[in-house]
Design a protein around this motif. Sequence first.
Motif, PDB file in Angstrom:
ATOM      1  N   TYR A  13       9.084 -13.419  -2.182  1.00 16.54           N
ATOM      2  CA  TYR A  13       7.877 -13.636  -1.381  1.00 16.54           C
ATOM      3  C   TYR A  13       6.643 -13.692  -2.269  1.00 16.54           C
ATOM      4  CZ  TYR A  13       6.739  -8.567  -1.272  1.00 16.54           C
ATOM      5  OH  TYR A  13       6.409  -7.275  -1.591  1.00 16.54           O
ATOM      6  N   ARG A  41      -5.357  -3.335  -0.060  1.00 18.10           N
ATOM      7  CA  ARG A  41      -4.305  -2.380   0.292  1.00 18.10           C
ATOM      8  C   ARG A  41      -2.955  -3.081   0.416  1.00 18.10           C
ATOM      9  NH1 ARG A  41      -1.483  -1.813   4.354  1.00 18.10           N
ATOM     10  NH2 ARG A  41      -0.360   0.097   4.803  1.00 18.10           N
ATOM     11  N   ASN A  42      -2.946  -4.221   1.106  1.00 20.39           N
ATOM     12  CA  ASN A  42      -1.691  -4.955   1.274  1.00 20.39           C
ATOM     13  C   ASN A  42      -1.148  -5.451  -0.052  1.00 20.39           C
ATOM     14  OD1 ASN A  42      -1.822  -4.511   3.960  1.00 20.39           O
ATOM     15  ND2 ASN A  42      -2.111  -6.629   4.581  1.00 20.39           N
ATOM     16  N   LEU A  43      -2.054  -5.886  -0.922  1.00 24.29           N
ATOM     17  CA  LEU A  43      -1.605  -6.344  -2.236  1.00 24.29           C
ATOM     18  C   LEU A  43      -0.941  -5.184  -2.992  1.00 24.29           C
ATOM     19  CD1 LEU A  43      -1.586  -8.550  -4.518  1.00 24.29           C
ATOM     20  CD2 LEU A  43      -3.592  -7.386  -5.403  1.00 24.29           C
ATOM     21  N   LYS A  51      -0.649   2.475  12.698  1.00 32.43           N
ATOM     22  CA  LYS A  51      -1.487   1.267  12.665  1.00 32.43           C
ATOM     23  C   LYS A  51      -2.543   1.331  13.753  1.00 32.43           C
ATOM     24  CE  LYS A  51       1.344  -2.342  10.764  1.00 32.43           C
ATOM     25  NZ  LYS A  51       2.386  -3.285  11.159  1.00 32.43           N
ATOM     26  N   ARG A  62       1.066 -10.304   5.079  1.00 33.71           N
ATOM     27  CA  ARG A  62       2.188  -9.659   5.759  1.00 33.71           C
ATOM     28  C   ARG A  62       2.960 -10.648   6.641  1.00 33.71           C
ATOM     29  NH1 ARG A  62       1.776  -6.062   2.337  1.00 33.71           N
ATOM     30  NH2 ARG A  62       1.432  -3.865   2.768  1.00 33.71           N
ATOM     31  N   LYS A 102       0.411  -2.543  -1.868  1.00 32.81           N
ATOM     32  CA  LYS A 102       1.676  -2.119  -1.281  1.00 32.81           C
ATOM     33  C   LYS A 102       2.626  -3.287  -1.088  1.00 32.81           C
ATOM     34  CE  LYS A 102       0.047   2.079   0.814  1.00 32.81           C
ATOM     35  NZ  LYS A 102       0.133   2.973   1.939  1.00 32.81           N
ATOM     36  N   SER A 103       2.734  -4.123  -2.110  1.00 32.98           N
ATOM     37  CA  SER A 103       3.727  -5.187  -2.078  1.00 32.98           C
ATOM     38  C   SER A 103       4.397  -5.201  -3.446  1.00 32.98           C
ATOM     39  CB  SER A 103       3.060  -6.535  -1.808  1.00 32.98           C
ATOM     40  OG  SER A 103       2.329  -6.946  -2.940  1.00 32.98           O
ATOM     41  N   VAL A 148      -6.918  -6.525   2.436  1.00 33.80           N
ATOM     42  CA  VAL A 148      -6.288  -7.400   1.439  1.00 33.80           C
ATOM     43  C   VAL A 148      -5.839  -6.590   0.224  1.00 33.80           C
ATOM     44  CG1 VAL A 148      -6.780  -9.221  -0.262  1.00 33.80           C
ATOM     45  CG2 VAL A 148      -7.405  -9.543   2.134  1.00 33.80           C
TER      46      VAL A 148
END
Lengths: 252, 340
Positions: A109, B176-178, B7, A117, B180-181, B174
Motif C-alpha cells: 500500500y 498521525r496516519n502517516l 474514534k 486510510r 501509524k502506517s 495526516v
Amino acid sequence: MALLEVKNLGITFGGLHAVDDFSFNVEKGQLYGLIGPNGAGKTTVFNMLTGVYKPTAGGFTLDGENLTGRPPIEINRKGIARTFQNIRLFKDMSVIDNVKVGLHNGKNYTIAEGIFRLPRFFKEEKELDQRAMELLSVFGLEGERDVLASNLPYGKQRKLEIARALATNPKLLLLDEPAAGMNPNETAELMDTIRFVRDKFDMTILLIEHDMKLVSGICEEVSVLNFGQELAHGVTTEVLNDPKVITAYLGE
Amino acid sequence: MKKHLKKIISVGIVLAVYALVIILVQTGALSRHYQSLLVPIGINVILAVSLNLTVGFLGELTLGHAGFMSVGAYAGCLFSIYCDLPTVIEFPLALIIGGVTAAVFGVIIGIPALRLKGDYLAIVTLAFGEIIRSVITNLDFLGGAGGLKGIAKYKSTASAFTTVFVVLVITVVVIRNLVKSRHGRAICSIRDNVIASESVGINVVFYKLLAFVMAAFFAGVAGVLYGHNLGILKPNTFDFNKSIEILVIVVLGGMGSITGSIISAIVITLLPEVLRGLDDYRLLIYAVVLIAMMLLNNNPKFTAFKENIKAKLRPGKKSAAESVNATVNVSETAAEKEAE
C-alpha cells in the motif's frame, strides 16, 4: 549449485588485508559456522555479504546471482538477512513494530493509501499483524508484543532480532554471535530455536560464534578464519579437532 | 467496537473544542487580546506537529523550519494577491501552492543536506533559513525589508479560527496516519537504528526525504495562514528565533508525541501573554518555566507517574511503568554481561 558461493573474497583497509582470498560454499538448508579468534575478520565477511562494505577482491553469488558490492537494501531484497553482534533493535519501538518494519517490503500500500486510510491499508495492516504475531510466537514473544524493544531482557532481544531478520523473508540468514552474553541455559535454548527456524522456515543459516558447544552442537560444516585467511574448513567435528585450529585459538 | 468508540470520542473532543472556542468568541467572553491569539496558537500547533515529524519521528535535528514557513508564506500570499478567484477556491489553492512550494524547497535542500548527520544537518538547515531570509529581504517584488503588503485578511475572528482549525485538524490527522502506517514505521526505524533499517531493506534516503518534505509542506501551509492573518509578511519574522521557538515547542512537548506538541504549542504561545502583567520579570519567569518543564519531563519518576495514569485510563492494557521497572534490572545485568 550451492545457495551461497563465496569466491576469493577479500578486502583491504589501507594496507591491512582484513580478509584475504576467502572462499566457501553454503548449501541450501545447511547450518554453516564461521569461527576464528577475535579480530580474524568474521564480522567483516558478514559486512561484505550484506553490502555494508564493498569487497576489494573476489565476490559472492546467492542462488547463482552475483550480488558483490551491491547496496544493503538490494542485498536484503535479494534474500540475505542478518543479525548483529551488538544488538541493533529499534529500541524505542514496540516488539511487534520491530517485526513489522522487517515485513515492510512485503506489503504494497502506498503513502497516500496509508494517509487516507483506504481499504488496502486495513487489509494489508491486518495481514501484517497476523504475520508479525506468527513470527513472534515462534520465538515465544507473543506475550510481549506491546513492550518497548529496549525493555526486553537480553536473551529475548536476541530472539527478536532473529524474528525481525526472518520477517524480510530471506533465503539466507546470517547470525553474528547469537549466543554472545548468554548463560548455558539460554544458549541451549537458542540452539533449539536455531534448529527449529531452519526446519520450520526451510532456512539456510550462516553463523559466527565463539561458543564451541553451540558450533559443534548445530553446525554441519565450518570455516575457520585467522588473520583474515582461511585456516581450515570442512565437517565441524574434524575441523574442531584440527591441531592448527586449536593452536590458533589457544596458542602454542 | 472499542476502536470505533475511541474514534467517536476523538471526533467528539475535536468538535467540542471547536464549539467551545466559537461560543467564547461570539459571546465576547474571550477578550479581544486573547481572541487575537487563537490563530497564532493554531499556526504554532501546525508548525510543531510538522517539525515533530523530522525531529521526533525521523530523529534528525533541523533548524530551518521558519525558512520553509517563509517560502510557503510568500508563495501562497503572492498567489492570493495576484489572483482574482472567489475566496472559497482561491484560499485553499493558496494553501496548496504555499505547501507545494515549500515542499519543492524541501526536496532541493533535503537531497544534499540529508546526507549529513546530527550537528552538521542542523547547521546546514540553519544556514538555509538565514539565506532564504536575506534573499527575500533583497527581492523587490516580494516587498523587500518593508514587507509584502495587501494580503487579504480573514473577515472575522470566527472565520479565521475556523480556517486555521480545519487546516490544523487535517495536518494532525495526516501526520498521525502517516506515522501509524508502514511508511511511518520505516521513518521511526531510521531514528532508532539506521544500520539495522538498511539491513531489513528500508530505503533510508527515500524515507528521510519523505519526512523532511512532508514537514516542509505543512510549514509552508502554516506560513500562508500566517500571512493572511496579519495582512503583511516581513522577512524578519522568519528568522532563526522562530525556528528555535518551534523546536522548543517540540522538545518540550516530547519528541515523537503529537499530543505533546499540540499541548506544548498552546502553552508556549500563551505563556508570554499570560505573564504580561509581570512586566520586566516576564522573560525571566518564561525561562524558568521552560527549564522546570524540561527537568520534569526528563524525570523518571514523573514519567512513571504519567505512564501509571495512562494505564489507569486504559484498563486491560498492562501498566507500561510496571514492565519498565521489572525489565530495567534484567537489561542492566545483560549490559554488564556484554561489557565483560
